[in-house]
Structure formats: C-alpha cells, structure tokens
Scaffold this motif. Structure first.
Motif, PDB file in Angstrom:
ATOM      1  N   GLU A 182       8.592   1.533  -2.865  1.00 34.28           N
ATOM      2  CA  GLU A 182       9.449   0.388  -2.625  1.00 34.28           C
ATOM      3  C   GLU A 182       9.168  -0.673  -3.683  1.00 34.28           C
ATOM      4  O   GLU A 182       8.353  -1.565  -3.497  1.00 34.28           O
ATOM      5  N   LEU A 183       9.836  -0.582  -4.818  1.00 34.29           N
ATOM      6  CA  LEU A 183       9.615  -1.499  -5.925  1.00 34.29           C
ATOM      7  C   LEU A 183      10.718  -2.537  -5.964  1.00 34.29           C
ATOM      8  O   LEU A 183      11.902  -2.203  -6.020  1.00 34.29           O
ATOM      9  N   ALA A 184      10.327  -3.807  -5.955  1.00 39.46           N
ATOM     10  CA  ALA A 184      11.316  -4.883  -5.950  1.00 39.46           C
ATOM     11  C   ALA A 184      11.873  -5.155  -7.336  1.00 39.46           C
ATOM     12  O   ALA A 184      12.986  -5.641  -7.481  1.00 39.46           O
ATOM     13  N   GLY A 185      11.095  -4.850  -8.384  1.00 40.32           N
ATOM     14  CA  GLY A 185      11.568  -5.072  -9.758  1.00 40.32           C
ATOM     15  C   GLY A 185      11.157  -6.428 -10.292  1.00 40.32           C
ATOM     16  O   GLY A 185      10.943  -7.389  -9.551  1.00 40.32           O
ATOM     17  N   GLN A 187      -2.016  -8.398   4.766  1.00 40.02           N
ATOM     18  CA  GLN A 187      -1.149  -7.459   4.043  1.00 40.02           C
ATOM     19  C   GLN A 187      -1.970  -6.251   3.612  1.00 40.02           C
ATOM     20  O   GLN A 187      -3.146  -6.361   3.281  1.00 40.02           O
ATOM     21  N   VAL A 188      -1.315  -5.097   3.640  1.00 39.21           N
ATOM     22  CA  VAL A 188      -1.884  -3.885   3.047  1.00 39.21           C
ATOM     23  C   VAL A 188      -0.878  -3.392   2.015  1.00 39.21           C
ATOM     24  O   VAL A 188       0.236  -3.022   2.357  1.00 39.21           O
ATOM     25  N   VAL A 189      -1.283  -3.417   0.760  1.00 43.34           N
ATOM     26  CA  VAL A 189      -0.402  -3.001  -0.328  1.00 43.34           C
ATOM     27  C   VAL A 189      -0.783  -1.578  -0.732  1.00 43.34           C
ATOM     28  O   VAL A 189      -1.913  -1.323  -1.162  1.00 43.34           O
ATOM     29  N   ARG A 190       0.160  -0.683  -0.580  1.00 43.74           N
ATOM     30  CA  ARG A 190      -0.069   0.710  -0.981  1.00 43.74           C
ATOM     31  C   ARG A 190       0.694   0.964  -2.279  1.00 43.74           C
ATOM     32  O   ARG A 190       1.786   1.520  -2.290  1.00 43.74           O
ATOM     33  N   ALA A 191       0.084   0.548  -3.371  1.00 47.23           N
ATOM     34  CA  ALA A 191       0.729   0.669  -4.677  1.00 47.23           C
ATOM     35  C   ALA A 191       0.373   1.962  -5.383  1.00 47.23           C
ATOM     36  O   ALA A 191       1.003   2.307  -6.386  1.00 47.23           O
ATOM     37  N   HIS A 192      -0.655   2.660  -4.898  1.00 49.44           N
ATOM     38  CA  HIS A 192      -1.146   3.823  -5.636  1.00 49.44           C
ATOM     39  C   HIS A 192      -1.329   5.028  -4.714  1.00 49.44           C
ATOM     40  O   HIS A 192      -1.448   4.892  -3.487  1.00 49.44           O
ATOM     41  N   GLU A 193      -1.387   6.190  -5.339  1.00 55.97           N
ATOM     42  CA  GLU A 193      -1.644   7.424  -4.617  1.00 55.97           C
ATOM     43  C   GLU A 193      -3.083   7.889  -4.782  1.00 55.97           C
ATOM     44  O   GLU A 193      -3.501   8.843  -4.133  1.00 55.97           O
ATOM     45  N   GLY A 194      -3.830   7.212  -5.665  1.00 60.65           N
ATOM     46  CA  GLY A 194      -5.229   7.551  -5.878  1.00 60.65           C
ATOM     47  C   GLY A 194      -6.120   6.347  -5.653  1.00 60.65           C
ATOM     48  O   GLY A 194      -5.675   5.281  -5.199  1.00 60.65           O
ATOM     49  N   SER A 195      -7.388   6.499  -5.990  1.00 59.30           N
ATOM     50  CA  SER A 195      -8.355   5.411  -5.807  1.00 59.30           C
ATOM     51  C   SER A 195      -7.960   4.207  -6.655  1.00 59.30           C
ATOM     52  O   SER A 195      -7.611   4.346  -7.825  1.00 59.30           O
ATOM     53  N   VAL A 196      -8.047   3.013  -6.057  1.00 65.11           N
ATOM     54  CA  VAL A 196      -7.783   1.774  -6.785  1.00 65.11           C
ATOM     55  C   VAL A 196      -9.066   1.401  -7.517  1.00 65.11           C
ATOM     56  O   VAL A 196     -10.110   1.196  -6.891  1.00 65.11           O
ATOM     57  N   GLN A 227      -3.326   7.074 -12.716  1.00 62.34           N
ATOM     58  CA  GLN A 227      -2.867   6.808 -14.079  1.00 62.34           C
ATOM     59  C   GLN A 227      -1.872   5.654 -14.162  1.00 62.34           C
ATOM     60  O   GLN A 227      -1.364   5.339 -15.248  1.00 62.34           O
ATOM     61  N   TYR A 228      -1.583   4.997 -13.054  1.00 60.44           N
ATOM     62  CA  TYR A 228      -0.624   3.895 -13.031  1.00 60.44           C
ATOM     63  C   TYR A 228      -1.346   2.553 -12.946  1.00 60.44           C
ATOM     64  O   TYR A 228      -2.423   2.442 -12.363  1.00 60.44           O
ATOM     65  N   TRP A 229      -0.702   1.515 -13.505  1.00 60.68           N
ATOM     66  CA  TRP A 229      -1.051   0.136 -13.147  1.00 60.68           C
ATOM     67  C   TRP A 229       0.147  -0.440 -12.385  1.00 60.68           C
ATOM     68  O   TRP A 229       1.297  -0.057 -12.625  1.00 60.68           O
ATOM     69  N   ALA A 230      -0.138  -1.357 -11.470  1.00 63.28           N
ATOM     70  CA  ALA A 230       0.918  -1.910 -10.618  1.00 63.28           C
ATOM     71  C   ALA A 230       0.817  -3.427 -10.594  1.00 63.28           C
ATOM     72  O   ALA A 230      -0.269  -4.003 -10.730  1.00 63.28           O
ATOM     73  N   PHE A 231       1.973  -4.062 -10.420  1.00 63.06           N
ATOM     74  CA  PHE A 231       2.082  -5.525 -10.368  1.00 63.06           C
ATOM     75  C   PHE A 231       2.756  -5.856  -9.041  1.00 63.06           C
ATOM     76  O   PHE A 231       3.908  -5.477  -8.799  1.00 63.06           O
ATOM     77  N   SER A 232       2.034  -6.577  -8.160  1.00 61.46           N
ATOM     78  CA  SER A 232       2.504  -6.771  -6.787  1.00 61.46           C
ATOM     79  C   SER A 232       2.581  -8.246  -6.431  1.00 61.46           C
ATOM     80  O   SER A 232       1.841  -9.080  -6.969  1.00 61.46           O
ATOM     81  N   ASP A 233       3.475  -8.562  -5.494  1.00 61.33           N
ATOM     82  CA  ASP A 233       3.660  -9.920  -4.979  1.00 61.33           C
ATOM     83  C   ASP A 233       2.785 -10.088  -3.741  1.00 61.33           C
ATOM     84  O   ASP A 233       2.914  -9.347  -2.769  1.00 61.33           O
ATOM     85  N   ILE A 234       1.868 -11.076  -3.757  1.00 60.77           N
ATOM     86  CA  ILE A 234       0.937 -11.229  -2.629  1.00 60.77           C
ATOM     87  C   ILE A 234       1.614 -11.854  -1.414  1.00 60.77           C
ATOM     88  O   ILE A 234       1.118 -11.731  -0.286  1.00 60.77           O
ATOM     89  N   GLN A 235       2.748 -12.551  -1.618  1.00 66.90           N
ATOM     90  CA  GLN A 235       3.412 -13.186  -0.485  1.00 66.90           C
ATOM     91  C   GLN A 235       4.137 -12.159   0.376  1.00 66.90           C
ATOM     92  O   GLN A 235       4.128 -12.249   1.602  1.00 66.90           O
ATOM     93  N   THR A 236       4.775 -11.207  -0.256  1.00 66.04           N
ATOM     94  CA  THR A 236       5.533 -10.202   0.485  1.00 66.04           C
ATOM     95  C   THR A 236       4.784  -8.876   0.597  1.00 66.04           C
ATOM     96  O   THR A 236       5.141  -8.032   1.408  1.00 66.04           O
ATOM     97  N   GLY A 237       3.759  -8.696  -0.232  1.00 70.86           N
ATOM     98  CA  GLY A 237       3.033  -7.439  -0.228  1.00 70.86           C
ATOM     99  C   GLY A 237       3.775  -6.306  -0.901  1.00 70.86           C
ATOM    100  O   GLY A 237       3.378  -5.150  -0.795  1.00 70.86           O
ATOM    101  N   ARG A 238       4.851  -6.619  -1.622  1.00 71.07           N
ATOM    102  CA  ARG A 238       5.663  -5.580  -2.246  1.00 71.07           C
ATOM    103  C   ARG A 238       5.246  -5.364  -3.699  1.00 71.07           C
ATOM    104  O   ARG A 238       4.863  -6.297  -4.397  1.00 71.07           O
ATOM    105  N   VAL A 239       5.356  -4.125  -4.132  1.00 70.39           N
ATOM    106  CA  VAL A 239       5.065  -3.773  -5.519  1.00 70.39           C
ATOM    107  C   VAL A 239       6.306  -4.083  -6.355  1.00 70.39           C
ATOM    108  O   VAL A 239       7.395  -3.583  -6.074  1.00 70.39           O
TER     109      VAL A 239
END
Length: 538
Positions: free
Chosen positions: A224-227, A360-369, A388-400
């Motif tokens: 669920e990526l907001a963009g 909030q629980v942000v599940r941005a990855h499928e492997g170890s953070v 192998q990914y880096w992710a950029f997430s919003d802490i207010q909504t918890g969305r990637v």
C-alpha cells in the motif's frame, strides 16, 4: 587590319567603333559605353562579325557611381564635411589630396595622375582633364586625421549600441532558459512520482480504502504505497532550504559550552545500569538520546523490548513491548513524545512514551529491518532491509510512501542514514558498497567502494560535507561528499568489530553496540552486550 561597322545590341540601339579583325576587345561608343568581343572571319573578300559578347565594365568607385547616377541638369555635389578628403577613386583618406576643377571631386594625386595618363579625362564625368589643372589641397593633414577619428567614433558608438542590444537579448535568453529549466525540473519531479526510475524497482501504489489513523495501532499491508506527491517533495525542499540557511549563518563557530577535545581524554565512567533489559537474553543492541532532552535514553535489546530511561532520576520511564524478535534500531523523535524501533521481525513500530503503547506498526519490508533514520521534518521515516529495499514512510498515517531497490546490485541493505539536509541519504550493503541516494528523484547518485566487508554503520557530519563509514573489515573511512573521494582511513586491529562511529573508551565486558554524545558533549553514553548502559563524564 582595321575595320569599321555598326552592330545592333538587340534593342534597336546602334553602336559604332573600331576593332581588330584578329579578335580582341574593341571599345564601342553609342548610347552608353559597352565592351564587346568580336570574332572575325573572311567571307567573300570582306570581314563580318560572326559572334560578339557584351561585357560590363568594372564596378566604379562609390563617388563615380553617385556622379553617374546624378540626374541631368543637377549641379555636381561639392565635397561636404562627410565627403571631405575622401578620394573618389579609392574611397580612402588621401595622403596627397588634390581637387579637380572639372568635377569638384577630391582625389589622391598619385591615382588621378595615373588615370589622366591613361584616359585624359576626369573619372567622374569623363570631361577632358590634365595634370596642370589639378589643384593641391594644402595644410589638411590634421583635418583628415580629425575627420577620420570622428568617423571611427561614430562607428564605435554604433558598435556599442549593437553590443548593448545583443547583451540585452542574451540576458533575456538566459532568463527564459532558467525558467524553462525550472519547469523541466518540476516536470521531472512530477514524473518521478508516476513511474519507476530506470534500473530501479518501485512497487506500484495500491489504493487503500481505509487508511490507518494515528493511534489505531493497526499494521499496514505490504504494497500500500501512497506515493511521493508534489506537496511532500516541496515540503522536503523547503526544510532543506531552511536547514542550509541556518548552517550558513552558523558558519564554523561552535558553542562555547562544547567540551574541548583534550577534556574528552579525561572522561571516566560515572554510572552503570545493568538492569534495564532481561538477564535471560542479555544484550543492548541499539541506543539513541532524545535531541531535546539528552537525559532521556532510548535502548533496544535482545529481549525484544524497548526501554526509555531517565539519566537524571535513574528511573525507567517506559518499557515498550510488542516486537517478536530482538530490537536492532531505535530512534527518538526530537519534538514529540514518540519513539521508533525496528526489528528482524520485519516491522517498524511507532510508540507513544506517555502511554507506553504502540500507535503504529509499519510493515514496509518482507525481511529484517536493518536501518532506521528520521527525516529532519520529523514526519517521515527511512528504513532499510535484508529484502534489498529502502522505504520512505509517513509516521502520521503509518503508510509507506515509496519503496525502491537497486536491481543492478541485488544485495541486502545493512544500514541507512539521512543527510542533515534530508534531500539525500546513504545506505550500506552486504557487498561493501556505500550508496548515496537522491530522495526526490529516488535514484542512486553516488557510490563509495573501498571496504572489504559488510557495512555496519554510516554517519554524516553536522555540516553535511563528510561521511563516515564502518565495516566488518575493522576499518573506518572518512569521505568528502564534495569531491566524492576517501580522504582518511582508520585501520583498527584485526577482528575489531566497529558497531559505532564515535570512538569511546568504555569498559564493557561484552561487545560495545552503541555510543552517543550528550548535550554539548557533557557526557558520553554507551551500551553493550553485557546488558549495561554506561555514562562517562569528568
């Protein structure tokens, strides 16, 4: 042999003259001067013209041309200020000027004498003229120079005006180019939010019918990526501009309260707390200090817990439980009562310290953070992972908001850290690479090879000019981000594991896993696998 005859020029005008039957140039005079070339041959005892060609005379000098074009009955033009001392033959300032009483024109004596010797007429009106009739002009050398200088000044003024106009056009063109460049940059930024960058894999955003609300404690589904919207990019740019301006105003000055380097060597252990985490699964794996109150210490342990500790009261403020595996990264929010933690359980948790609860629980990855860093705005989190990914997430909504990997390397990420300005960040990899990324464009802009083991930690200097990196090769390297090169390497003893980029003299009985400075370096905090949190000061 000479012959005479009349020839028709095709327009009914007859010409008479003399010519040589051997062929050549004959000068014919009629309605006007023209030259013909004739070829003769004998036919019936006489000579006749078999072919002739018309050839115009050479272009006369400007003065001659003006005189020739003068209407009949108009008096010849006398030399005025603009024509004074200009030879009517060469159109240049004469060295020995003379005037013809026949045409009232000025000539260079050498040239007019040669012309008279050949033709015996004035070159302007073809009236008979002899050398004795020429009148020398005396005492005009200075006038000629002044007139010539005046002409040059006029030409200079005209050239200046043309140059000024050209510069104005150049400036206008530069402004147009600058505006178009800005528009192109904005268009590229907008385009970057709509499609993946070349060579990178960016999961497509999947609209969520019910986005998470802060405080709900719900986990977000992967994908669920907001963009990265233009509003977010502008917010990042504005913050970077403010930080850069503040840093330039501050310059190289340091706070007067900052501890001197020579005093650091006198630091001794003043406190040790070993009961923060469980003794059954020993080890404190992560450490951070609250930027607004360095008496507050945040730790993450192998016991899966996150602890908030008050140094001044020596009391535990909160014990945060929820991870299913050890906690490897912790971050304090600089202005809110929030803390962040990451774990190999593939989750990032956002905690409320006063409530000691997960919001909030942000599940941005499928492997170890493996890495966690908070943006300077305080609104976004950067994370790295074994997937192998880096992710950029919003802490207010918890969305990637976005999630990117470098397809060309295909290697797990080991750490991540924001640059002080927040527009770029660095990541470390298992194959010894340090990669610098442009957050707005989501592209890899620089690489720093040189280590020979997995990267364990990276840190940017406060002024943003330098980068420090550590790896399992027992070395610390310092890089100049302006020149993109390594300028210092600290090689430590073999098997020395570098987990923190701040040198400390702690006496942990186990591996030291974290080190941090207090406010103005008044103290140093460190954690280790012996479950202890130690403080050092004078």
């Amino acid at each position: 042999m000479l012959g005479r005859g009349r020839h028709n020029n095709g327009r009914g005008a007859g010409y008479a003259g003399r010519c040589r039957c051997s062929g050549g140039w004959g000068r014919w005079r009629g309605a006007r001067r023209e030259r013909f070339r004739f070829r003769w041959r004998r036919s019936g005892g006489g000579a006749r013209v078999s072919r002739w060609e018309r050839r115009p005379e050479p272009e006369p000098a400007p003065a001659l041309r003006a005189e020739a074009e003068r209407p009949a009955g108009r008096a010849p033009r006398l030399p005025g200020p603009a024509m004074a001392l200009i030879c009517s033959i060469s159109n240049e300032v004469p060295e020995h000027p003379c005037v013809s009483p026949v045409s009232n024109h000025v000539y260079e004596r050498r040239l007019i004498e040669k012309y008279i010797a050949e033709n015996g007429t004035d070159p302007v009106n073809n009236q008979p003229l002899s050398e004795e009739q020429l009148i020398d002009i005396k005492g005009t050398a200075g006038d000629a120079v002044m007139l010539h200088s005046f002409t040059l000044r006029q030409q200079l003024q005209t050239t200046r005006q043309e140059l000024s106009h050209a510069l104005y056009q150049h400036d206008a063109a530069c402004r147009v180019i600058a505006r178009l460049t800005k528009e192109v940059t904005a268009a590229r930024e907008a385009l970057a939010t709509l499609k993946p960058q070349a060579g990178l894999i960016v999961p497509q955003a999947v609209p969520s019918s019910q986005p998470n609300v802060a405080g709900a404690g719900e986990s977000m589904d992967l994908g669920e990526l907001a963009g990265m919207t233009p509003e977010i990019i502008q917010k990042l740019q504005d913050k970077a501009t403010v930080l850069t301006t503040e840093r330039k105003k501050r310059g190289k000055t340091v706070p007067e309260e900052l501890v001197k380097p020579e005093e650091l060597s006198k630091y001794r252990q003043v406190a040790s707390h070993v009961g923060l985490h469980s003794a059954s699964i020993p080890g404190i794996l992560a450490l951070d200090l609250c930027p607004s109150d360095t008496n507050k210490i945040l730790t993450g342990g192998a016991d899966k817990n996150v602890i908030v500790f008050d140094k001044s009261s020596e009391q535990i403020l909160a014990t945060l439980k929820g991870h299913t595996k050890k906690v490897t990264s912790v971050v304090f929010h600089p202005s809110q009562d929030l803390v962040f933690s990451a774990s190999p359980d593939a989750t990032i948790r956002i905690w409320s310290v006063p409530n000691a609860s997960c919001v909030q629980v942000v599940r941005a990855h499928e492997g170890s953070v493996t890495g966690l860093s908070l943006h300077a705005t305080g609104d976004y989190l950067l994370s790295s992972s074994d997937d192998q990914y880096w992710a950029f997430s919003d802490i207010q909504t918890g969305r990637v908001l976005t999630k990117v990997t470098d397809e060309s390397s295909g290697c797990a990420l080991t750490c991540a850290q924001f640059h002080p300005d927040g527009l770029i960040f660095g990541t470390g990899t298992m194959d010894s690479q340090i990669k610098i990324w442009d957050l707005k464009e989501r592209t890899n802009v620089a690489n720093f090879p040189g280590h020979s083991g997995p990267i364990t930690s990276i840190a940017f200097s406060e002024n943003g000019y330098y980068l420090a990196t550590a790896a399992d090769d027992s070395s610390v390297k310092l890089w100049d981000l302006r020149k993109l090169k390594n300028f210092k390497t600290l090689q430590l003893d073999n098997n020395f594991e570098v987990k923190s980029l701040i040198f400390d003299q702690s006496e942990h009985s186990g591996l030291t896993t974290g080190v941090a400075f207090g406010h103005h370096a008044k103290f140093i905090a460190s954690t280790g696998m012996d479950r202890s949190l130690k403080f050092y000061s004078l």
